[in-house]
Motif scaffolding. Structure first.
Motif: not given
Length: 153
Positions: A1-21
């Protein structure tokens, strides 16, 4: 199930990985890999920026997508969106877009969302058009031929 939240500091590494895909970097307006320290500084700054609405979408613990709106005037926000490789082509892009736009209109009274895509990025161009965006103009950014797309709320 897809869950939307505001980004938080705990998302830093996952967003980093996606951004460098490699695919994300190849279609971005800046194609060079992002150094981790640069990403950390940017991420912390963007979380505090009152003109930025940064949303993340998860399926269980996996990052599905990130959507960032930057308010460039009272009426206009610019969108940046990335979908994780394992979720591309699965038909969730419109759901991500619709949910993100829903949160945007709850947050700011903007009237127009703009997107910039490289002219040779046909996947993003088709995606935005499928989501209701229209090409407003051609545009050159850092010597890259781009389209400016627009979505009216």
């Amino acid at each position: 199930m897809l869950k939307m939240t505001n980004a938080k500091i705990t998302d830093l590494d996952a967003v980093y990985k996606l951004s460098n895909d490699p695919v994300v970097r190849s279609v971005s307006l800046t194609t060079e890999p992002i150094p981790y320290k640069t990403h950390c500084n940017w991420f912390k700054k963007i979380l505090k920026d009152t003109n930025s609405l940064f949303l993340v979408f998860h399926d269980q613990e996996k990052l599905v997508a990130q959507v960032r709106f930057n308010r460039i005037s009272n009426d206009i926000a610019e969108i940046s969106i990335s979908i994780s490789s394992e979720f591309r082509g699965k038909g969730i892009g419109q759901t991500v877009m619709n949910n993100a736009i829903g949160r945007l209109v709850e947050t700011w009274p903007v009237k127009i969302i703009q997107a910039i895509t490289k002219k040779d990025n046909q996947v993003s161009l088709r995606y935005f058009q499928k989501c209701g965006y229209t090409i407003k103009s051609s545009h050159v950014y850092k010597d890259i031929d781009c389209y400016l797309l627009s979505y009216s709320l």
